[in-house]
Scaffold this motif. Structure first.
Motif, short mmCIF file in Angstrom:
data_model
loop_
_atom_site.label_atom_id
_atom_site.label_comp_id
_atom_site.label_asym_id
_atom_site.label_seq_id
_atom_site.Cartn_x
_atom_site.Cartn_y
_atom_site.Cartn_z
N THR A 108 42.33 -36.41 12.53
CA THR A 108 41.76 -37.40 13.82
C THR A 108 43.07 -37.74 14.66
OG1 THR A 108 39.92 -38.40 12.49
CG2 THR A 108 40.88 -39.59 14.64
N LEU A 109 44.19 -38.04 13.95
CA LEU A 109 45.35 -38.31 14.80
C LEU A 109 45.88 -37.05 15.45
CD1 LEU A 109 47.73 -40.16 15.45
CD2 LEU A 109 48.80 -39.34 13.28
N LEU A 110 45.65 -35.62 15.11
CA LEU A 110 45.96 -34.63 15.63
C LEU A 110 45.17 -34.14 16.93
CD1 LEU A 110 47.71 -32.23 15.76
CD2 LEU A 110 46.03 -30.98 14.50
N GLY A 111 43.93 -34.60 16.95
CA GLY A 111 42.99 -34.62 17.94
C GLY A 111 43.30 -35.55 19.02
N THR A 112 43.71 -36.95 18.73
CA THR A 112 44.11 -37.91 19.48
C THR A 112 45.40 -37.68 20.04
OG1 THR A 112 43.13 -39.70 18.07
CG2 THR A 112 44.72 -40.43 19.64
N ILE A 113 46.41 -36.98 19.64
CA ILE A 113 47.60 -36.57 20.16
C ILE A 113 47.59 -35.57 21.18
CG2 ILE A 113 49.67 -35.10 19.77
CD1 ILE A 113 50.08 -36.40 17.07
N ALA A 114 46.29 -34.44 21.12
CA ALA A 114 45.95 -33.53 21.91
C ALA A 114 45.32 -34.21 23.21
CB ALA A 114 45.07 -32.51 21.52
N ASN A 115 44.56 -35.19 22.99
CA ASN A 115 44.18 -35.99 24.25
C ASN A 115 45.23 -36.93 24.98
OD1 ASN A 115 41.44 -34.95 23.93
ND2 ASN A 115 40.78 -36.65 22.47
N ILE A 116 46.00 -37.56 24.19
CA ILE A 116 46.99 -38.32 24.89
C ILE A 116 48.19 -37.41 25.57
CG2 ILE A 116 48.93 -39.82 24.24
CD1 ILE A 116 47.44 -41.07 22.15
N SER A 117 48.46 -36.26 24.93
CA SER A 117 49.45 -35.52 25.88
C SER A 117 48.94 -35.15 26.74
CB SER A 117 49.91 -34.32 24.75
OG SER A 117 50.51 -34.69 23.52
N THR A 118 47.86 -34.58 26.99
CA THR A 118 47.00 -34.20 28.27
C THR A 118 47.09 -35.43 29.17
OG1 THR A 118 45.31 -32.92 26.92
CG2 THR A 118 44.97 -33.29 29.45
N LEU A 119 46.85 -36.52 28.87
CA LEU A 119 46.72 -37.78 29.86
C LEU A 119 48.27 -38.08 30.19
CD1 LEU A 119 44.03 -39.92 27.95
CD2 LEU A 119 43.85 -38.55 30.27
N LEU A 120 49.07 -37.93 29.52
CA LEU A 120 50.48 -38.42 29.63
C LEU A 120 51.02 -37.34 30.81
CD1 LEU A 120 52.04 -39.26 26.38
CD2 LEU A 120 51.72 -40.76 28.15
N GLY A 121 50.63 -36.02 30.42
CA GLY A 121 51.11 -35.24 31.33
C GLY A 121 50.45 -35.21 32.78
N LEU A 122 49.13 -35.84 32.82
CA LEU A 122 48.38 -35.86 34.10
C LEU A 122 48.95 -37.41 34.75
CD1 LEU A 122 46.02 -35.59 36.03
CD2 LEU A 122 44.65 -36.96 34.26
N PHE A 123 49.42 -38.35 34.06
CA PHE A 123 49.99 -39.62 34.47
C PHE A 123 51.48 -39.26 35.16
CE2 PHE A 123 52.13 -43.95 33.30
CZ PHE A 123 51.62 -44.45 34.52
N GLY A 124 51.91 -38.33 34.34
CA GLY A 124 53.43 -37.64 35.24
C GLY A 124 53.17 -37.06 36.38
N THR A 125 52.03 -36.33 36.63
CA THR A 125 51.76 -35.78 37.83
C THR A 125 51.45 -36.81 38.89
OG1 THR A 125 50.69 -33.92 36.22
CG2 THR A 125 50.28 -33.93 38.74
N VAL A 126 50.83 -37.77 38.48
CA VAL A 126 50.34 -38.74 39.50
C VAL A 126 51.78 -39.43 39.93
CG1 VAL A 126 48.95 -40.69 39.97
CG2 VAL A 126 48.02 -39.03 38.70
N THR A 127 52.36 -40.05 38.86
CA THR A 127 53.64 -40.69 39.43
C THR A 127 54.61 -39.98 40.11
OG1 THR A 127 54.73 -40.17 37.18
CG2 THR A 127 53.46 -42.41 37.40
N GLY A 128 54.76 -38.44 39.84
CA GLY A 128 55.72 -37.71 40.52
C GLY A 128 55.20 -37.72 41.96
N ASN A 129 53.82 -37.57 42.10
CA ASN A 129 53.43 -37.24 43.60
C ASN A 129 53.51 -38.66 44.17
OD1 ASN A 129 52.47 -34.56 43.13
ND2 ASN A 129 50.62 -34.97 42.31
#
Length: 203
Positions: A108-129
């Motif tokens: 369950t933690l591994l699946g959560t990490i996959a989702n969180i990593s995607t969201l963190l990457g998206l968050f970085g895209t937003v803040t960078g833009n």
């Protein structure tokens, strides 16, 4: 490499931590299932010999030494072997349900990490833009090129890093989920065979 990571900004820290955690879980589960098959295969061969001799003490000792979900269920079945079949079946089924979380450990933690990593990457895209548009809004023409390039780099690096962690995490999460389902079927089949031997319904 360090300068590239640094360009991703503060969000690279949680992404890297997610990557480390995912790597640990993947390696740990791969080794677990590899040893599980090896230990259970050996235990099954040894159990056949001792159960034919009705040497239940030796069978229990083998289960204690093996320390797998299968051995745990068999050990419980041996301890209640003198009960009526319907009660023995209920106890064994309860024990099988109790050991299933051992197969699913950290998945369950591994699946959560996959989702969180995607969201963190998206968050970085937003803040960078946001930073990039802020630079453009503050300057007369293209603003400060160095600051603008840094903002764009942050957006791209965090996105790439987030996906780099998320993709293998999701792949292995799905792989382990299918593997767990397969192991549960094997567990049920193997335990049923042992129970039938214990109750005398299978020679």
């Amino acid at each position: 490499m360090f300068s590239l990571i640094k360009s991703g900004g503060i969000l690279m820290i949680p992404i890297i931590l997610c990557g480390i955690a995912a790597t640990y879980i993947i390696i740990e589960r791969l080794l677990y299932f590899k040893n599980l098959r090896k230990n259970d295969s050996l235990l099954k061969l040894q159990l056949i010999a001792v159960l034919l001799k009705k040497d239940y003490e030796a069978a229990t000792a083998l289960c204690v030494a093996c320390e797998t979900p299968f051995s745990q269920v068999v050990q419980k079945a041996i301890s209640v072997r003198n009960l009526e079949d319907k009660y023995l079946k209920e106890i064994v089924e309860t024990e099988m349900e109790a050991v299933i979380p051992q197969y699913e450990h950290c998945l369950t933690l591994l699946g959560t990490i996959a989702n969180i990593s995607t969201l963190l990457g998206l968050f970085g895209t937003v803040t960078g833009n946001i930073k990039a548009f802020g630079v453009l809004g503050a300057g007369a023409s293209m603003g400060n090129p160095a600051v603008l390039a840094g903002a764009i780099a942050e957006a791209l690096v965090t996105t790439a890093a987030g996906l780099f962690v998320a993709i293998p995490s999701m792949i292995f999460s799905n792989y382990f989920t299918r593997l767990v389902n397969k192991e549960i079927v094997i567990l049920e089949s193997s335990v049923t065979e042992v129970v039938l031997k214990l109750t005398g319904h299978l020679l």
